[in-house]
Design a protein around this motif. Sequence first.
Motif, short mmCIF file in Angstrom:
data_model
loop_
_atom_site.label_atom_id
_atom_site.label_comp_id
_atom_site.label_asym_id
_atom_site.label_seq_id
_atom_site.Cartn_x
_atom_site.Cartn_y
_atom_site.Cartn_z
N THR A 161 0.82 -1.21 0.00
CA THR A 161 0.00 0.00 0.00
C THR A 161 0.85 1.26 0.00
N ILE A 171 -2.43 -4.37 -4.31
CA ILE A 171 -2.51 -4.39 -2.86
C ILE A 171 -2.71 -5.83 -2.41
N VAL A 257 -7.71 -0.05 4.17
CA VAL A 257 -7.42 0.32 2.79
C VAL A 257 -8.49 1.28 2.27
#
Length: 264
Positions: A161, A171, A257
């Motif tokens: 990330t 990712i 995320v």
Amino acid sequence: MKFAIVSKGDNKSNILTEKIRAYLEEFELVYEENEPEIVITVGGDGTLLHAFHHYVHRIDKTAFVGVHTGHLGFFADWLPEEVEKLVIHIAKTPFQIVEYPLLEVTVRYIDGLDEKRYLAVNECTVKSVEGSLVMDVEIKGEKFETFRGDGLCISTPSGSTAYNKALGGAIIHPSLASIQLSEMASINNRVFRTIGSPLVLPQHHTCILKPVNDVDFHITIDHRFLVQKKVKSIQYRVAEEKIRFARFRPFPFWKRVKESFVGE
């Protein structure tokens, strides 16, 4: 329990550091900088990276937990207003240990100097000091391609990330033991050709970069910046060691995320 605290160094982080230390010592925990069982970082993800490299010699004995005093981090996930709750957890609650993969980097030299071994939490990048980077890329002992371009980034799932994402890499959930190779502005034309896509390698695969020319290289290991001369090869693989996090509550990676890159 023995603990240490690593501060980012700004006023807000330093004040919070002293507060945490005082609270923990009230619970009769012992402040021990040399051999802590748990390290609390106060600042951000960069502060935790500094702490990891400071205690890299005892990562099998030390666990990390981060308090962020700036933007929400992937490693530093406790808020300043949650410090009292965190202190009670550390003092009273047996914590869960969660382990994430690390990147092993081994640099070997032409002139027979002893090889150097590094561990990275996020990534290692390689660039030529002058001009384009030209490297033969080997995977599992076989040549895969000759890369020409600005540089290469080899990342862990935790680092996927970070710089890797900026390069268009995938990712990857940190529970997957793997490494990822991403390109920086590769040269692709009728003469030069690279895969042009990030490569994700499993735990049992090794990637080796071999310089085509005798030039100097800029290599980063997380935040550390190194200049390497007379390089014969740079080897990458998933390290046998892992970074250990003290987990006191669920850590929803995909939620993190979303919060970091998508928002509500």
